[in-house]
Design a protein around this motif. Structure first.
Motif, PDB file in Angstrom:
ATOM      1  N   SER A 169      -4.767  -1.662  -7.369  1.00 46.17           N
ATOM      2  CA  SER A 169      -4.251  -1.461  -6.003  1.00 46.17           C
ATOM      3  C   SER A 169      -4.880  -2.603  -5.316  1.00 46.17           C
ATOM      4  O   SER A 169      -6.063  -2.849  -5.028  1.00 46.17           O
ATOM      5  CB  SER A 169      -4.719  -0.221  -5.375  1.00 46.17           C
ATOM      6  OG  SER A 169      -3.939   0.889  -5.923  1.00 46.17           O
ATOM      7  N   THR A 211       3.709  -7.364  -6.846  1.00 49.84           N
ATOM      8  CA  THR A 211       4.395  -6.526  -7.624  1.00 49.84           C
ATOM      9  C   THR A 211       4.712  -6.931  -8.835  1.00 49.84           C
ATOM     10  O   THR A 211       4.707  -6.277  -9.788  1.00 49.84           O
ATOM     11  CB  THR A 211       5.562  -5.959  -6.953  1.00 49.84           C
ATOM     12  OG1 THR A 211       5.119  -5.345  -5.625  1.00 49.84           O
ATOM     13  CG2 THR A 211       6.343  -4.897  -7.614  1.00 49.84           C
ATOM     14  N   ARG A 226       0.086  -2.498  -7.366  1.00 49.79           N
ATOM     15  CA  ARG A 226       0.600  -1.809  -6.056  1.00 49.79           C
ATOM     16  C   ARG A 226       0.005  -2.400  -4.812  1.00 49.79           C
ATOM     17  O   ARG A 226      -1.247  -2.722  -5.052  1.00 49.79           O
ATOM     18  CB  ARG A 226       0.172  -0.371  -6.152  1.00 49.79           C
ATOM     19  CG  ARG A 226       0.969   0.530  -7.208  1.00 49.79           C
ATOM     20  CD  ARG A 226       0.637   1.826  -7.131  1.00 49.79           C
ATOM     21  NE  ARG A 226      -0.890   2.060  -7.550  1.00 49.79           N
ATOM     22  CZ  ARG A 226      -1.409   3.121  -6.991  1.00 49.79           C
ATOM     23  NH1 ARG A 226      -0.674   3.979  -6.108  1.00 49.79           N
ATOM     24  NH2 ARG A 226      -2.632   3.254  -7.060  1.00 49.79           N
ATOM     25  N   ASP A 239       2.791   0.102   0.201  1.00 51.93           N
ATOM     26  CA  ASP A 239       2.975   1.250  -0.708  1.00 51.93           C
ATOM     27  C   ASP A 239       2.181   2.437  -0.388  1.00 51.93           C
ATOM     28  O   ASP A 239       1.153   2.393  -0.005  1.00 51.93           O
ATOM     29  CB  ASP A 239       2.562   0.836  -2.067  1.00 51.93           C
ATOM     30  CG  ASP A 239       2.690   1.662  -3.241  1.00 51.93           C
ATOM     31  OD1 ASP A 239       2.811   2.879  -2.981  1.00 51.93           O
ATOM     32  OD2 ASP A 239       2.725   1.133  -4.324  1.00 51.93           O
TER      33      ASP A 239
END
Length: 285
Positions: free
Chosen positions: A83, A103, A108, A133
């Motif tokens: 992330s 991406t 993410r 996201d």
């Protein structure tokens, strides 16, 4: 309680503050800086490479000067399954292109904006907002809230945080210039700038109190029942010139605002709310 391991990329003043807040909250924190040894965060593990730092945990917070610096720093890192939260300066288009880049590399992505100074990181009223996201925000909200208690998600469009950063941040320089002008005015009379602070703070609070009314006028496109009219501001322009000329101040920064008022009056907005200036600002320069 298990705390999510966090990686912080970039150890400028803000990056150090972010890393220190994660450490203080008990998160295993790994940091990397472009210049090794230049910045140290007590309690954090200092990685030799950005790739090593990224590998240390699932949540990567990048706080570099701009988006290009972020993508350059992470070029050799494996972002698969990570992330990535970007808290750097930049534009909405930069946020969009960085989201696409992240991406494509298996990450993410969540973009964010910090609306305070490094010393305020970790305070209950420090404001940060994010966009992108939603699953990243939902999964890591508690961890991100360590950085500031006033934390929110603006929406799935990844550029919303940067859009709001510019929309909100647009008040900063004009407000500071107004204070600096006032400081120049009173110090020319032998008084201190500090003497202005309580009065200016009260004035800014008053301005904050009328923002909901002005926003409602803008959202409705209805300006005919003003609390403060454009004509009131327009007719005060000569007083601005007189007072500042007497003090010998350079206030050339006023002229674009005065020109906007003159054009608004010429368009028939004299008796309309000052909020009607937004109609002129919506037009291309």
């Amino acid at each position: 309680m298990n705390r999510t391991p966090v990686t912080v990329i970039g150890l400028g003043a803000m990056g150090r503050a972010l890393a220190a807040a994660f450490v203080a909250a008990g998160h295993p924190t790994t940091v990397w800086n472009r210049t090794p040894g230049r910045a140290v965060v007590p309690g954090a593990a200092h990685a030799d490479t950005a790739a090593d730092a990224v590998a240390a945990g699932p949540l990567v917070v990048a706080c570099l000067a701009h988006y290009d610096a972020t993508t350059e720093a992470l070029a050799d890192a494996d972002l698969t399954g990570r992330s990535l939260v970007t808290l750097n300066s930049g534009t909405p288009s930069g946020a969009r292109s960085t989201a696409a880049w992240a991406t494509a590399r298996g990450a993410r992505h969540l973009d964010g904006a910090i609306k305070n100074v490094p010393a305020a990181i970790g305070a209950a009223d420090t404001q940060l907002y994010y966009s992108g996201d939603e699953t990243v925000y939902a999964e890591h909200e508690a961890t991100l809230r360590v950085l500031g208690g006033d934390t929110s998600w603006l929406g799935a469009e990844v550029d919303l945080a940067k859009l709001h950063e510019y929309a909100v941040g647009g008040t900063l320089l004009p407000a500071l210039l107004g204070f600096f002008q006032g400081a120049a005015l009173v110090t020319a009379r032998g008084r201190t700038a500090a003497s202005l602070v309580p009065h200016t703070a009260k004035w800014l609070a008053m301005i904050a109190s009328v923002l909901p009314t002005l926003a409602d006028e803008i959202d409705r496109g209805e300006y005919t029942d003003p609390q403060s009219s454009i004509g009131l501001f327009h007719d005060a322009v000569p007083y601005d010139h007189e007072v500042t000329a007497e003090a010998g101040l350079d206030v050339a920064w006023h002229e674009p605002m005065h020109d906007l008022l003159r054009r608004a009056v010429a368009r028939g907005h004299r008796d309309h709310s000052i909020a009607a200036l937004v109609e002129l600002l919506r037009e291309p320069a």
